[in-house]
Design an enzyme around this catalytic site. Structure first.
Site, PDB file in Angstrom:
ATOM      1  N   GLU A 253      21.242  14.504  81.123  1.00 38.06           N
ATOM      2  CA  GLU A 253      20.953  13.081  81.013  1.00 38.06           C
ATOM      3  C   GLU A 253      22.304  12.385  80.871  1.00 38.06           C
ATOM      4  OE1 GLU A 253      18.026  11.793  81.364  1.00 38.06           O
ATOM      5  OE2 GLU A 253      16.812  13.604  81.274  1.00 38.06           O
ATOM      6  N   CYS A 287      23.125   4.253  77.745  1.00 36.11           N
ATOM      7  CA  CYS A 287      23.278   4.631  79.155  1.00 36.11           C
ATOM      8  C   CYS A 287      22.440   3.761  80.080  1.00 36.11           C
ATOM      9  CB  CYS A 287      22.935   6.099  79.346  1.00 36.11           C
ATOM     10  SG  CYS A 287      21.286   6.557  78.749  1.00 36.11           S
TER      11      CYS A 287
END
Length: 485
Positions: A253, A287
């Site tokens: 991720e 993110c």
């Protein structure tokens, strides 16, 4: 009482101990630089002990009734609820999160554990027919064994738990290596929660280590079958390559460069609020944060005026103050990097609509306009309270700009025509994108993950269950096979 100091130990084989390294990690408050505690770092030897403990304890975990496993995971949620204020204090002090951020993160964590608590009762198999007479094929869903988890500093409590809880729920042992900036929130706090919930000793281990000392040992060790990493694309690329080289499955991720698109038929007031939240929550250190705000030219000037007013109103300062929206970025190095990117953007022709001062690691909001898609500031992930606004003329141009990135994590599209937004969303190369919403979304039963350099694999719900288990084929011949020779 939960405190950073009380949790400043390694957690290996079910015991709290010092690491065997000569090096000590200093935990300090990113806002006021106060030293909060110290931790003796782990070595390669400690990592080896942790993995061996997880493997041994996994055999004990196999024998625990699935309903009892569910109860243990549910107890973890109850423990968090009982200690929510103490956990909030730890998040504020260790990573400079605001109270708003802490509440948001704790809520995500509780929902993730609740979902993982269903996994022990979902280890379903299948019986399938065979091409042979008198034979059946059985498929068993089984744990992979041991999972290594490496977590980041920005949402450490949640992004550690996002892999730890599902891996435990699916029947695995776990070794967790939190980021050095957040060893407690992303590591030892989680160990304490599951220790109190009642998991077998050694099933979950936390090693706080310096990568300069242990190298790639955490990934290369022969015991873990999966390495789940959340963090930067650069580091994730290296970890993925090392994992594959050692025949381990990487779950990655990674970073993002999300586009937030505002069409000319959007509700501008709502879009301004959503764009502000999408960029400046937790100082932009997410993110999924909106790095690029793309605005249809007919409403560009109106949007800029309202957006500047909204962002200018955000309170910057002490994260302990309930009114604070923007606290410190993680360290001075990150602040200096943001300053460098801003300077480069201005050199390349960007204009500063709102200039934020940078003092140490306190970074005030900055809005850049006259940005073109090729500029560094439009291509790099901006991990801080800095944003660029880019105008576009057509729907096709907006899609092209949104796709002009090596990343592909999240995004948002604002329009009064839902189906128009959905059709645009289908053409944007991201793992996730949201119509009339924020770019920051994560729900426990919905597939989460990126495309391109934003990652490999999907987590949450059934996807996490699939990632942390494997299917084993056992066939049974009730008769006798005929052989040709």
């Amino acid at each position: 009482m939960l405190t950073i100091h009380s949790l400043s130990k390694q957690y290996i084989e079910g015991s709290w101990r010092d690491g065997t390294s000569e090096n000590t990690l200093i935990i300090s408050n990113p806002y006021n630089k106060e030293v909060l505690s110290t931790i003796k770092m782990a070595t390669i030897h400690d990592v080896d002990q942790a993995y061996k403990a997880a493997l041994a304890a996994k055999e004990q975990w196999d024998k625990v009734n699935p309903y009892q496993k569910r109860t243990i995971l549910e107890k973890a949620v109850h423990y968090i609820e009982q200690h929510e204020e103490e956990i909030t204090e730890i998040i504020i002090d260790e990573l400079g999160g605001t109270r708003l951020k802490a509440a948001f993160e704790i809520g995500l964590v509780k929902n993730m554990i609740k979902e993982a608590a269903t996994f022990p009762l979902r280890m379903e198999g299948k019986i399938l027919p065979s091409i042979e007479d008198n034979k059946e094929n059985r498929l068993y869903r089984i744990p992979v064994g041991v999972v290594g988890v490496i977590s980041p500093f920005n949402f450490p409590f949640f992004l550690s738990m996002k892999s730890v809880a599902p891996a435990l729920g699916a029947g695995n042992g776990v070794v967790l290596k939190p980021h050095e900036e957040t060893p407690v929130t992303g590591g030892t706090l989680i160990a304490k929660i599951f220790e109190e919930a009642g998991i077998p000793k050694g099933l979950l281990n936390v090693v706080v280590a310096d990568i300069q000392e242990i190298g790639d040992t955490f990934v290369e060790h022969p015991i873990p079958r999966i390495i789940s990493f959340t963090g930067s694309t650069k580091v994730g690329s290296h970890i993925g390559q090392v994992a594959i080289k050692n025949f381990k499955k990487p779950i990655l991720e990674l970073g993002g460069n999300s586009a937030f698109i505002i069409m000319d038929d959007a509700d501008i007031d709502y879009a301004v609020n959503a764009a502000t939240f999408s960029r400046f929550t937790h100082q932009g250190q997410i993110c999924m944060s909106a790095n690029r705000i793309l605005v249809h030219k007919p409403i560009y000037q109106k949007f800029l005026k309202q957006y500047k007013e909204k962002v200018s109103s955000l309170k910057v300062g002490d994260p302990r103050d309930p009114e604070t929206i923007i606290g410190p970025v993680v360290n001075d190095r990150q602040a200096a990097n943001l300053q460098s990117i801003i300077n480069k953007g201005v050199e390349q022709g960007a204009s500063v609509l709102l200039e934020g001062k940078i003092s140490g690691n306190m970074v005030e909001p900055t809005i850049l306009t006259d940005v073109t898609p090729q500029m560094l500031i439009a291509q790099e992930e901006l991990f801080g309270p800095v944003v660029c606004v880019i105008p576009f003329e057509t729907e096709e141009e907006a899609i092209a700009i949104a796709n002009d990135t090596r990343f592909g994590l999240s995004g948002a599209i604002h329009t009064s025509s839902i189906e128009r937004g959905v059709e645009m969303a289908k053409k944007i190369h991201t793992g996730m994108i949201h119509v009339n919403d924020i770019t920051i979304n994560d729900e426990p039963i919905v597939a989460f993950g990126g495309e391109n350099q934003s990652g490999i694999g999907r987590l949450n719900g059934q996807w996490s269950l699939d990632e942390f288990t494997t299917m084993k084929w056992i066939s049974v011949n009730y008769g006798k096979r005929n052989f040709p020779y």
